[in-house]
Design a protein around this motif. Structure first.
Motif, PDB file in Angstrom:
ATOM      1  N   SER A 105      52.835  63.731 155.027  1.00 13.43           N
ATOM      2  CA  SER A 105      52.302  62.406 154.732  1.00 13.43           C
ATOM      3  C   SER A 105      50.916  62.435 154.103  1.00 13.43           C
ATOM      4  O   SER A 105      50.563  61.543 153.338  1.00 13.43           O
ATOM      5  N   LYS A 152      61.204  59.585 154.339  1.00 11.61           N
ATOM      6  CA  LYS A 152      59.958  59.529 153.579  1.00 11.61           C
ATOM      7  C   LYS A 152      59.143  60.766 153.929  1.00 11.61           C
ATOM      8  O   LYS A 152      59.449  61.486 154.889  1.00 11.61           O
ATOM      9  N   ARG A 153      58.057  61.006 153.173  1.00 14.72           N
ATOM     10  CA  ARG A 153      57.249  62.212 153.404  1.00 14.72           C
ATOM     11  C   ARG A 153      56.641  62.243 154.795  1.00 14.72           C
ATOM     12  O   ARG A 153      56.513  63.291 155.411  1.00 14.72           O
ATOM     13  N   GLU A 218      58.470  60.660 144.577  1.00 16.19           N
ATOM     14  CA  GLU A 218      57.114  60.989 145.017  1.00 16.19           C
ATOM     15  C   GLU A 218      56.829  62.482 144.817  1.00 16.19           C
ATOM     16  O   GLU A 218      55.721  62.860 144.422  1.00 16.19           O
ATOM     17  N   LYS A 224      52.148  58.507 145.438  1.00 15.59           N
ATOM     18  CA  LYS A 224      52.833  57.641 146.375  1.00 15.59           C
ATOM     19  C   LYS A 224      53.424  56.463 145.604  1.00 15.59           C
ATOM     20  O   LYS A 224      52.839  55.987 144.632  1.00 15.59           O
TER      21      LYS A 224
END
Length: 304
Positions: A105, A152-153, A218, A224
């Motif tokens: 993240s 998601k990351r 991404e 992002k």
């Protein structure tokens, strides 16, 4: 007296947090050891050196992640395995296998050489392929498909060897047997949410395919999504259509492509096309995750 009060609070928390569930697990396992054991508060305090900040490697809203227990027990190499829990605290504590290198993240795929020089890792040799395998595993390895709903990351962690691990299954949901979808409240992360899901509340495996396509974008652009959408390139409402108009050279930071040969550029363009297909507005137009893995392998072989 303070000790007795503390013990009563822990006992109450243990009951409230799911001791009954653990008892059911023991019953279902016919007396065999259950795969998830329960830690005491004291054991976790010792393992984290009383939750020393030096052990803290990730914060996510109200949750904190500490490095403490080293284990390797995952049934799939790219899924972060829940191995233990503590039910004695007001908020239950989950213990996972080690993810020593933290979450994606806060960074894109940047690594360091022995001399300290930073460089970019190839996206296909790392997170994208490994996370595709993890999602496909959830969709196909069980009698009822599991939809993650929050790819998601921030939900990808790395172990000490930089192997990508999918985690945070709090939003995951099973598709009932003999059904093609399940209905539920819309939840997840904005910009990674399938448009069809947000309008109908229908959940299928294609919800994860859409999120994976956004995840790929991404990785490719090193931006992002909400930053990408602030540019003049895209209209938020027509993002899925607008992205089709651009080549990899127009979307990726030129500094990333310096020194790369034509074959690598073609590979990245193929990955971009795959991401675009994954975020098609019509779920029926999206590939399955099994097909995504096949395509990623084909793209990798292209430059070998």
């Amino acid at each position: 007296m303070a000790g007795k009060k503390r013990d009563k609070e822990r006992e109450r928390a243990f009951l409230d947090n799911g001791s009954k569930l653990l008892e059911k697990l023991i019953t279902y396992c016919n007396g065999r050891p259950i795969p998830i054991r329960s830690y005491s508060c004291e054991e976790l305090e010792r393992a984290t050196n009383n939750y020393n900040p030096s052990h803290l490697f990730h914060r996510d809203g109200k949750y904190e992640w500490y490095n403490a227990v080293s284990a390797k027990m995952s049934t799939h190499n790219n899924v972060l395995k829940l191995i233990e829990c503590c039910l004695e605290t007001q908020i239950p504590i989950s213990v996972y296998e080690s993810a020593a290198n933290g979450s994606l993240s806060g960074t894109f795929n940047v690594t360091s050489d022995h001399d300290g020089a930073q460089h970019q890792r190839e996206p296909l040799s790392w997170q994208s392929r490994e996370i595709a395998h993890a999602i496909s595993y959830l969709h196909t390895a069980f009698s009822r498909p599991i939809v993650h709903r929050d790819i998601k990351r921030g939900n990808v962690f790395l172990d000490q060897h930089d192997v990508a691990k999918l985690t945070k299954f709090s939003l995951s949901i099973l598709i009932p047997e003999c059904e093609t979808h399940v209905e539920d409240d819309v939840c997840g992360t904005a910009l990674f949410l399938c448009p069809n899901y947000t309008t109908t509340s229908y959940i299928t495996e294609k919800v994860d395919v859409y999120s994976f396509g956004s995840f790929l974008l991404e990785l490719l652009t090193r931006q992002k999504l909400h930053y990408l959408l602030r540019t003049d390139y895209f209209d938020v409402e027509d993002f899925e259509d607008d992205i089709k108009k651009f080549t990899i050279n127009e979307l990726v930071d030129p500094a990333i492509l310096v020194g790369e040969g034509g074959s690598v550029l073609q590979q990245l363009q193929c990955v971009l096309q795959l991401a675009v297909i994954c975020i098609e507005k019509d779920p029926e137009m999206r590939p399955t995750m099994v097909d995504v893995i096949k395509e990623l392998r084909k793209i990798e072989r292209f430059i070998l």
